[in-house]
Design an enzyme around this catalytic site. Structure first.
Site, PDB file in Angstrom:
ATOM      1  N   HIS A   1       0.834  -1.204   0.000  1.00  0.00           N
ATOM      2  CA  HIS A   1       0.000   0.000   0.000  1.00  0.00           C
ATOM      3  C   HIS A   1       0.869   1.253   0.000  1.00  0.00           C
ATOM      4  O   HIS A   1       0.551   2.246  -0.667  1.00  0.00           O
ATOM      5  CB  HIS A   1      -0.909   0.028   1.236  1.00  0.00           C
ATOM      6  CG  HIS A   1      -1.861  -1.111   1.327  1.00  0.00           C
ATOM      7  ND1 HIS A   1      -1.706  -2.137   2.232  1.00  0.00           N
ATOM      8  CD2 HIS A   1      -2.985  -1.407   0.627  1.00  0.00           C
ATOM      9  CE1 HIS A   1      -2.704  -2.999   2.109  1.00  0.00           C
ATOM     10  NE2 HIS A   1      -3.493  -2.585   1.135  1.00  0.00           N
TER      11      HIS A   1
ATOM     12  N   GLN B   1     -17.934  -7.259  -0.982  1.00  0.00           N
ATOM     13  CA  GLN B   1     -17.044  -8.111  -1.780  1.00  0.00           C
ATOM     14  C   GLN B   1     -16.649  -9.395  -1.056  1.00  0.00           C
ATOM     15  O   GLN B   1     -15.839 -10.167  -1.552  1.00  0.00           O
ATOM     16  CB  GLN B   1     -15.792  -7.345  -2.207  1.00  0.00           C
ATOM     17  CG  GLN B   1     -14.835  -6.964  -1.100  1.00  0.00           C
ATOM     18  CD  GLN B   1     -13.773  -5.985  -1.573  1.00  0.00           C
ATOM     19  OE1 GLN B   1     -14.058  -4.848  -1.928  1.00  0.00           O
ATOM     20  NE2 GLN B   1     -12.523  -6.441  -1.599  1.00  0.00           N
TER      21      GLN B   1
ATOM     22  N   GLN C   1      -0.691  -4.381  -8.787  1.00  0.00           N
ATOM     23  CA  GLN C   1      -0.743  -5.408  -9.816  1.00  0.00           C
ATOM     24  C   GLN C   1      -0.841  -6.822  -9.226  1.00  0.00           C
ATOM     25  O   GLN C   1      -1.083  -7.769  -9.964  1.00  0.00           O
ATOM     26  CB  GLN C   1       0.480  -5.294 -10.731  1.00  0.00           C
ATOM     27  CG  GLN C   1       0.462  -4.023 -11.575  1.00  0.00           C
ATOM     28  CD  GLN C   1       1.745  -3.806 -12.357  1.00  0.00           C
ATOM     29  OE1 GLN C   1       2.715  -4.554 -12.208  1.00  0.00           O
ATOM     30  NE2 GLN C   1       1.771  -2.759 -13.163  1.00  0.00           N
ATOM     31  N   LYS C   2      -0.690  -6.958  -7.896  1.00  0.00           N
ATOM     32  CA  LYS C   2      -0.901  -8.281  -7.290  1.00  0.00           C
ATOM     33  C   LYS C   2      -2.333  -8.740  -7.522  1.00  0.00           C
ATOM     34  O   LYS C   2      -2.587  -9.915  -7.769  1.00  0.00           O
ATOM     35  CB  LYS C   2      -0.589  -8.250  -5.791  1.00  0.00           C
ATOM     36  CG  LYS C   2      -0.749  -9.624  -5.118  1.00  0.00           C
ATOM     37  CD  LYS C   2      -0.230  -9.615  -3.698  1.00  0.00           C
ATOM     38  CE  LYS C   2      -1.154  -8.902  -2.759  1.00  0.00           C
ATOM     39  NZ  LYS C   2      -2.403  -9.685  -2.505  1.00  0.00           N
TER      40      LYS C   2
ATOM     41  N   GLN D   1      -8.453  -7.808 -10.699  1.00  0.00           N
ATOM     42  CA  GLN D   1      -9.144  -6.615 -10.226  1.00  0.00           C
ATOM     43  C   GLN D   1      -8.725  -5.396 -11.029  1.00  0.00           C
ATOM     44  O   GLN D   1      -9.565  -4.579 -11.428  1.00  0.00           O
ATOM     45  CB  GLN D   1      -8.836  -6.397  -8.741  1.00  0.00           C
ATOM     46  CG  GLN D   1      -9.327  -5.070  -8.196  1.00  0.00           C
ATOM     47  CD  GLN D   1      -8.991  -4.894  -6.725  1.00  0.00           C
ATOM     48  OE1 GLN D   1      -9.685  -5.425  -5.871  1.00  0.00           O
ATOM     49  NE2 GLN D   1      -7.934  -4.158  -6.438  1.00  0.00           N
TER      50      GLN D   1
END
Length: 280
Positions: free
Chosen positions: A37, A61, A147-148, A152
């Site tokens: 983050h 979610q 990008q992990k 998403q």
């Protein structure tokens, strides 16, 4: 640094910034912030006059048997990190502030059918809904995602395109521990033994990156990657897949840009990792 808990306060703060001519960046998070983050916040700080970090564990979610209640939370630690990195505002609403007997949701077709969407069927509906709400509340110039969570990221980029959101979506590289494990808030669930076992994900990614090349079959790459994971007794594969980077559909041969992604249970903890390969 300011903490806002309501939509109105957040909107008014951003409106005042806009009157001053400031650009605004948004980093959407579910809190329990780590170095991954932090990399998003740093990039946001570099590219915008004002930085908003949302800290909100989004209930829509999570499936009925997932870890909504157990999801780690530490707002004081999050505040300290955000302030140290120069964030201007944390938006930290209660679920009741974000969802008032909702009847409207944001859904996406096709891109959410595979990978994580296959085993978490409501997940991306919830992600798209909360991200679209955050875009409407903050109206950022740019928004930053890791990008992990590659599926998403692809879905949010498509949502922005389809719904004409006036925001630039910026993807930022995976941040890893020194031993290779991808940073994740869920890593805190792991026991010492499970933490060591979890390295099978990054080892599998490394193996895949070593052998992938244009023209190779997806099966050949994925079989070798699965061998690495299956050597770890505590690991249980949810999926290891190779998909088209744009459509998220399975591919048989590396003849276009691809995403190679996995979800693996280490004990009861579900972890994800991935890498991308571009055909020159």
């Amino acid at each position: 640094m300011k903490i806002a808990t309501t939509v109105l306060e957040t909107r008014n703060t951003v409106k005042n910034w806009r009157k001053e001519g400031y650009t605004v960046g948004l980093v959407p998070t579910m809190g329990f912030l780590h170095e991954g983050h932090a990399s998003l916040i740093k990039k946001c700080r570099e590219q915008n006059d004002k930085v908003v970090v949302s800290v909100f564990v989004n209930p829509t979610q999570f499936g009925p048997n997932e870890d909504l209640e157990a999801y780690p939370r530490d707002l004081e630690k999050d505040k300290a990190l955000c302030e140290s990195l120069g964030a201007d505002l944390i938006f930290h609403p209660e679920p009741s502030e974000m969802y008032k007997n909702p009847k409207t949701y944001m859904n996406i077709e096709g891109l959410s059918d595979n990978l994580c969407g296959k085993s978490r069927p409501i997940h991306f509906k919830g992600v798209c809904t909360v991200v679209s709400k955050l875009f409407n509340i903050v109206s950022p110039d740019r928004a930053y995602f890791g990008q992990k969570d590659a599926q998403q990221l692809a879905i949010i980029k498509k949502m922005v395109q389809d719904m004409n959101f006036d925001v630039e979506v910026v993807g930022c590289p995976i941040v890893r521990e020194e031993d290779g494990l991808a940073k994740s808030s869920r890593n805190t669930y792991l026991s010492d033994e499970e933490r060591k076992a979890a390295l099978c994900l990054s080892k599998s990614v490394k193996k895949g990156m070593e052998i992938i090349k244009e023209g190779i079959s997806a099966k050949e790459v994925l079989d070798e990657m699965k061998k690495v994971i299956n050597q770890e007794p505590l690991a249980k594969i949810d999926y290891v897949s190779m998909v088209d980077s744009l459509t998220m559909e399975d591919v048989e041969t590396v003849d276009r840009d691809v995403l190679v992604a996995m979800a693996v249970y280490i004990g009861k903890t579900r972890l994800i990792d991935n890498f991308s390969f571009e055909v020159k």
